[in-house]
Design an enzyme around this catalytic site. Structure first.
Site, PDB file in Angstrom:
ATOM      1  N   CYS A   1      25.092 -25.271  11.952  1.00  0.00           N
ATOM      2  CA  CYS A   1      25.083 -24.129  12.823  1.00  0.00           C
ATOM      3  C   CYS A   1      25.059 -24.877  14.365  1.00  0.00           C
ATOM      4  O   CYS A   1      25.249 -24.064  15.439  1.00  0.00           O
ATOM      5  CB  CYS A   1      23.789 -23.501  12.801  1.00  0.00           C
ATOM      6  SG  CYS A   1      22.432 -24.592  13.217  1.00  0.00           S
TER       7      CYS A   1
ATOM      8  N   ASP B   1      22.450 -31.406  18.537  1.00  0.00           N
ATOM      9  CA  ASP B   1      21.260 -32.385  18.449  1.00  0.00           C
ATOM     10  C   ASP B   1      21.594 -33.787  17.805  1.00  0.00           C
ATOM     11  O   ASP B   1      21.346 -34.847  18.274  1.00  0.00           O
ATOM     12  CB  ASP B   1      19.982 -31.905  18.338  1.00  0.00           C
ATOM     13  CG  ASP B   1      19.414 -31.232  19.470  1.00  0.00           C
ATOM     14  OD1 ASP B   1      19.140 -31.815  20.607  1.00  0.00           O
ATOM     15  OD2 ASP B   1      18.987 -30.214  19.073  1.00  0.00           O
TER      16      ASP B   1
ATOM     17  N   HIS C   1      30.006 -19.414  36.516  1.00  0.00           N
ATOM     18  CA  HIS C   1      29.817 -17.881  36.135  1.00  0.00           C
ATOM     19  C   HIS C   1      31.459 -17.419  35.808  1.00  0.00           C
ATOM     20  O   HIS C   1      31.767 -16.702  35.057  1.00  0.00           O
ATOM     21  CB  HIS C   1      29.100 -17.160  37.020  1.00  0.00           C
ATOM     22  CG  HIS C   1      27.967 -16.950  36.702  1.00  0.00           C
ATOM     23  ND1 HIS C   1      26.844 -17.023  37.642  1.00  0.00           N
ATOM     24  CD2 HIS C   1      27.125 -17.570  35.625  1.00  0.00           C
ATOM     25  CE1 HIS C   1      25.430 -16.834  37.183  1.00  0.00           C
ATOM     26  NE2 HIS C   1      25.664 -17.654  35.630  1.00  0.00           N
TER      27      HIS C   1
ATOM     28  N   GLU D   1      19.180 -32.366  12.359  1.00  0.00           N
ATOM     29  CA  GLU D   1      19.699 -32.700  13.757  1.00  0.00           C
ATOM     30  C   GLU D   1      19.154 -33.993  14.294  1.00  0.00           C
ATOM     31  O   GLU D   1      19.316 -34.410  15.325  1.00  0.00           O
ATOM     32  CB  GLU D   1      19.233 -31.510  14.706  1.00  0.00           C
ATOM     33  CG  GLU D   1      18.209 -30.839  14.895  1.00  0.00           C
ATOM     34  CD  GLU D   1      17.995 -29.625  15.589  1.00  0.00           C
ATOM     35  OE1 GLU D   1      18.820 -29.298  16.341  1.00  0.00           O
ATOM     36  OE2 GLU D   1      16.753 -29.224  15.537  1.00  0.00           O
TER      37      GLU D   1
HETATM   38  C1  PEP Z   1      22.067 -27.954  17.600  1.00  0.00           C
HETATM   39  O1  PEP Z   1      21.351 -28.754  17.937  1.00  0.00           O
HETATM   40  O2  PEP Z   1      23.227 -28.246  16.936  1.00  0.00           O
HETATM   41  C2  PEP Z   1      21.653 -26.404  17.559  1.00  0.00           C
HETATM   42  C3  PEP Z   1      22.180 -25.593  16.729  1.00  0.00           C
HETATM   43  O3  PEP Z   1      20.283 -26.381  17.977  1.00  0.00           O
HETATM   44  P1  PEP Z   1      20.268 -26.056  19.701  1.00  0.00           P
HETATM   45  O4  PEP Z   1      21.717 -26.173  20.319  1.00  0.00           O
HETATM   46  O5  PEP Z   1      19.705 -24.748  19.784  1.00  0.00           O
HETATM   47  O6  PEP Z   1      19.344 -27.225  20.049  1.00  0.00           O
HETATM   48 MG    MG Z   2      19.196 -28.397  18.369  1.00  0.00          MG
END
Ligand code: PEP
Ligand code: MG
Length: 631
Positions: free
Chosen positions: A561, A514, A253, A490
């Site tokens: 993302c 991922d 934290h 991913e």
């Molecule tokens: C990813 O896998 O890069 C992603 C944006 O999804 P999450 O991190 O929520 O699995």
């Molecule tokens: Mg993901």
């Protein structure tokens, strides 16, 4: 469960003795398996792990010689560079008397101290809710500890044995802390620090002592074994240049709080960090996890200038954060935000987000015992859309499974959950959940603002099955403009068949977290692999390149993302590979936009092609640093 170190899906054996053994065991089993949701709380359960004795008094620390030059490494927990002067923080010893002055008065004293502490924490929550959602969340967790009936009862039992309230509370928490640390689970060990914080707060009330505020001179770099969140909250951050901890972890934290205030921090640096005396010149490189005590004067000056340069650059970046983002040669790159729920929208817009490229809808599904209704979901998605004031919103459908545990979905026990039912597979396995979610997104107004994003698509059939459901729900709602449906890239298979997928998907968003995990076959939650799990690895970049090529054949746009997009140094590569939208953590928007504005797309393409041929993620980073030293 914390003391057992048990995680979701593990088998537990429940044993009970005594006259109500069978009923008690049944009740515990019902609680553990989630069947007794809403049932009255069962009697407190004694941990099966024998409580360990409180930690022995630590051995005295031998400090380094003043002026001694030394370098060491730790884990970068909050990025940044700092130069300054060391300030050693030693945990204050709170001495408690063992013997109490009567059971009743000690019990009342404990009650009072717990209530007082709760009141103070509640007040801090109210104060921090506006300024830092993360700090408020951490304080809420502390409040839960203060109100934990098991802790109070355990301390009460010691008071009834004749101990003082202070001794009883300290012993109770010490036992829990020792038991958590003994489990060898780094995440749970970090939570032990939160318990220590609560131990200190309650003891200060019981001993009639005030929280003392550490007076810091400007440019102070703190060195400590560990730092409690409440100690951090007491610091004068205007004078705090950096933090170096012997212990702690990147997800502790205090690390999260430091990052939220922009204070560079290196954690897990080992015992040497506790041996740094006061008043030594320090260079703290929290980009690379390096610490230098008493560096050569030239290096100190160079680093101070670099840190100063960064700070003034950051101010300039923030000033331009709200402007539309284009490369130097005029290519439009949208820089949007990843959001975890409606509470994040205002901060993202304030930071210059041009929309939301990933709304992780899990926020609506986690920590509850039944799925949210369609109306509840609609209200939340609409709140995000309204907060974005017309900017685009991409809602990702539920990504349950593997590291995102949603118990009531009823996923079967699996040998390899990360390779099992998760993301869109889970949604297709429980289509009624997907239908409700799709309807809620379809109802968001104005029509056209919201789009749907599907996680973990691995095959063309995944996309077709969801498209069929979306089409049916659109018809049922009488909606005539079809919603845009994109997929996350991913899973390596999705990247490799991107051209086929692009024929039927409206857009792609690359989930590098991922994609890296599956491309390198390295578990994203395994701390032992954390250093190698590198999204800059050429294998990951090649998959992104293939996805962009496939998308281009059908004129689809590609965003990223995953966390890679939040690294300003990744922007030249991603733009060079063909990415046109970067969805990043709100704090990174200004810096990412600033780098994009310096880019020439043709140069990015040349360097990105070269990166694909390199041997490692580290080599790719070096290549980027050569071409864009400011990124
Ligand atoms: C990813 O896998 O890069 C992603 C944006 O999804 P999450 O991190 O929520 O699995
Ligand atoms: Mg993901």
């Amino acid at each position: 469960l914390m003391l057992l170190g048990a995680s979701f899906g593990q088998s537990l054996t429940v044993e009970a003795v005594g006259p109500t053994a069978a009923a008690t065991a049944d009740r515990i089993v019902a609680l553990l398996s989630g069947e007794a949701a809403g049932a009255p709380p069962a009697a407190p359960i004694r941990p099966a792990v024998e409580a360990a004795a409180p930690a022995a008094t630590p051995a005295p620390v031998t400090l380094l010689e003043p002026g001694e030059a030394i370098d060491f490494e730790g884990v970068a927990a909050s990025p940044g560079l700092a130069t300054g002067v060391s300030v050693r923080v030693v945990a204050e010893e709170l001495t408690v008397e063992e013997v109490g002055h009567g059971v009743e008065s000690e019990a009342a004293a404990l009650q009072y101290a717990l209530q007082q502490t709760a009141v103070v924490i509640e007040a801090s929550i109210a104060q921090s809710a506006e300024r830092s959602a993360q700090q408020a969340d951490i304080l809420r967790a502390h409040l839960a500890f203060v109100r934990d009936p098991d802790l109070e009862q355990a301390a009460g039992a010691l008071i009834r044995e004749g101990k003082s309230a202070a001794f009883a509370w300290k012993t109770t928490i010490d036992r829990q802390v020792a038991a958590l640390r003994k489990l060898g689970n780094p995440v749970l060990a970090e939570r032990a620090t939160d318990l220590e914080d609560i131990r200190r707060r309650v003891l200060l009330v019981l001993l009639g002592r005030a929280q003392h505020r550490l007076e810091l001179a400007p440019g102070s770099i703190l060195f400590a074994d560990d730092l409690l969140p409440s100690q951090f909250a007491d610091l004068d951050v205007a004078h705090l240049a950096g933090i170096c901890l012997a212990g702690g972890g990147p997800t502790s934290h205090v690390a999260i709080l430091a990052a939220s205030k922009g204070i560079p921090a290196v954690v897990a640096a080992g015992a040497v960090a506790s041996r740094v005396p006061d008043g030594q010149p320090v260079v703290l490189d929290a980009e690379n996890g390096r610490v230098r005590i008493n560096p050569p004067a030239s290096e100190f000056t160079a680093m101070r200038e670099a840190a100063e340069h960064r700070r003034s650059r950051a101010v300039a970046h923030r000033a331009a954060a709200h402007d539309e983002c284009r490369t130097a040669d005029g290519t439009r790159i949208e820089v949007v935000a990843n959001l975890g729920g409606p509470a994040d929208v205002a901060v993202a817009v304030e930071n210059g987000a041009e929309g939301c490229g990933l709304l992780r809808s899990e926020f609506l599904f986690l920590d509850r015992t039944a799925a949210p209704s369609e109306d509840e979901q609609f209200a939340q998605y609409q709140a995000v859309a309204t907060g974005l004031a017309g900017r685009p919103l991409i809602v990702r459908t539920l990504d349950a499974g593997a590291d995102k545990d949603v118990p009531y979905v009823g996923l079967p026990e699996e040998e390899n959950p990360a390779l099992g039912l998760r993301g869109v597979r889970t949604s297709l396995w429980r289509p009624e959940l997907l239908r409700a979610q799709v309807r809620a997104i379809l109802r968001v107004e104005p029509i056209g603002q919201a789009r749907i994003l599907l996680p973990m698509v691995a095959t063309l059939q995944d996309l077709r099955d969801v498209r069929a459901i979306v089409g049916e729900e659109e018809k049922a709602l009488g909606r005539t403009t079809p919603i845009e449906v994109g997929i996350m890239i991913e899973v390596p298979s999705a990247a490799l068949i991107a051209e086929r997928l692009a024929a039927e998907a409206d857009f792609f968003s690359v989930g590098t977290n991922d994609l890296t995990q599956y491309a390198l076959a390295m578990d994203r939650v395994n701390p032992r692999l954390a250093r190698q799990l590198d999204a800059f690895h050429p294998a990951v970049l090649k998959l992104i390149a293939v996805a962009c090529e496939g998308a281009a054949v059908h004129g689809r746009w590609v965003g990223v993302c995953g966390s890679l997009a939040s690294f300003p140094s990744a922007a030249p590569l991603l733009v060079g590979l063909g990415v046109r939208e970067l969805s990043v953590t709100p704090g990174a928007i200004a810096d990412v936009k600033a780098v994009v504005r310096t880019l020439d797309v043709t140069q990015c393409q040349t360097v990105a092609r070269e990166a694909l041929r390199l041997e490692s993620g580290a080599a790719v980073r070096r290549l980027v640093a050569e071409h864009w030293p400011e990124a």
